[in-house]
Design a protein around this motif. Structure first.
Motif, mmCIF file in Angstrom:
data_model
loop_
_atom_site.group_PDB
_atom_site.id
_atom_site.type_symbol
_atom_site.label_atom_id
_atom_site.label_comp_id
_atom_site.label_asym_id
_atom_site.label_seq_id
_atom_site.Cartn_x
_atom_site.Cartn_y
_atom_site.Cartn_z
ATOM 1 N N TYR A 1 0.982 -1.413 -0.057
ATOM 2 C CA TYR A 1 -0.319 0.205 0.087
ATOM 3 C C TYR A 1 1.098 1.147 -0.135
ATOM 4 O O TYR A 1 0.115 1.985 -0.280
ATOM 5 N N VAL A 2 1.878 1.165 0.932
ATOM 6 C CA VAL A 2 2.858 2.193 0.597
ATOM 7 C C VAL A 2 3.386 2.665 -1.096
ATOM 8 O O VAL A 2 3.094 3.518 -1.260
ATOM 9 N N CYS A 3 3.355 1.300 -1.953
ATOM 10 C CA CYS A 3 3.571 1.459 -3.233
ATOM 11 C C CYS A 3 2.935 1.868 -3.702
ATOM 12 O O CYS A 3 2.980 3.342 -4.763
ATOM 13 N N VAL A 4 1.879 1.460 -3.027
ATOM 14 C CA VAL A 4 0.370 2.407 -3.981
ATOM 15 C C VAL A 4 0.295 3.798 -3.702
ATOM 16 O O VAL A 4 0.047 4.543 -4.618
ATOM 17 N N HIS A 5 0.847 3.798 -2.837
ATOM 18 C CA HIS A 5 0.194 5.155 -2.389
ATOM 19 C C HIS A 5 1.632 6.238 -3.297
ATOM 20 O O HIS A 5 0.777 7.148 -3.330
ATOM 21 N N LEU A 6 2.820 6.062 -3.312
ATOM 22 C CA LEU A 6 3.726 6.067 -3.852
ATOM 23 C C LEU A 6 3.709 6.679 -5.251
ATOM 24 O O LEU A 6 3.558 8.062 -6.032
ATOM 25 N N SER A 7 3.135 5.339 -5.515
ATOM 26 C CA SER A 7 2.529 5.288 -7.581
ATOM 27 C C SER A 7 1.458 6.150 -8.065
ATOM 28 O O SER A 7 1.877 6.858 -8.855
#
Length: 210
Positions: A95-101
């Motif tokens: 979810y951090v990667c989704v947030h950043l993406s």
């Protein structure tokens, strides 16, 4: 006796797999829901900001849930909870990667110069980026093989998760600026979890000497 043991092991394995499947599906529900609301224009006047923030919210929630596994295991005696900690930790990173993406693609449209300027000039983004960088080695070393390779250093490395959690709460707090009630709740939960960890650590250091 051997048949009973094999049957018991088989039932435990099936129960563990079923539990992991349930948690895996449950962890994907926020992504599916917000993705659906985004494409159906149900996220208000600024859907890009809404979906980006909600992904960050869930990253923080999964992080706190992951940190809560050990205290809950010690308080309830349900040691089986430890089986799901790795999955929850990886969903935190996901979810951090989704947030950043979402921030890079939908908000900044891959404008690298503007992204770098944000990281340098906007303190809450700086803190968020640092927490993301610190999460990377934790995700990379989450396998059993890496545990065997690093041995005691694995535990030392993964203590970074507490630093990540504090930075993540700070990132959220500085981002909202005015209405800090929600980040204050997360800060309170984290304080309780860290307090429990500190208490347990001190007891473990003091009791053997008594």
């Amino acid at each position: 006796m051997q048949v009973w043991i094999l049957k018991n092991i088989s039932e435990q394995t099936f129960g563990m797999r079923l539990g992991k499947l349930f948690i895996f599906v449950a962890c994907l529900i926020p992504l599916v829901c917000y993705g659906y609301w985004f494409f159906t224009d149900a996220l208000g006047a600024n859907p890009i900001e809404a979906i980006t923030r909600r992904a960050g919210d869930w990253a923080l929630r999964f992080l706190l849930i992951t940190l809560a596994i050990s205290p809950l295991r010690k308080l309830t005696g349900w040691h089986g909870l430890a089986r799901y900690r790795r999955m929850l930790g990886l969903f935190t990173f996901f979810y951090v990667c989704v947030h950043l993406s979402l921030y890079i693609t939908l908000d900044k449209f891959f404008d690298l110069a503007e992204i770098i300027e944000d990281v340098i000039d906007r303190l809450f983004i700086t803190v968020g980026f640092i927490s993301f960088v610190l999460l990377i080695p934790l995700a990379v070393t989450s396998t059993n093989r890496m545990v065997d390779i690093l041995q005691h250093r694995w535990t030392q490395l993964h203590r970074l998760v507490y630093v990540v959690a504090m930075l993540a709460v700070l990132h959220f707090w500085w981002m909202v600026k005015i209405d800090t009630r929600e980040p204050a709740i997360y800060a309170g939960i984290l304080a309780v979890l860290l307090g429990f960890r500190l208490t347990f650590y001190l007891k473990r250091r003091v009791l053997p000497t008594n």
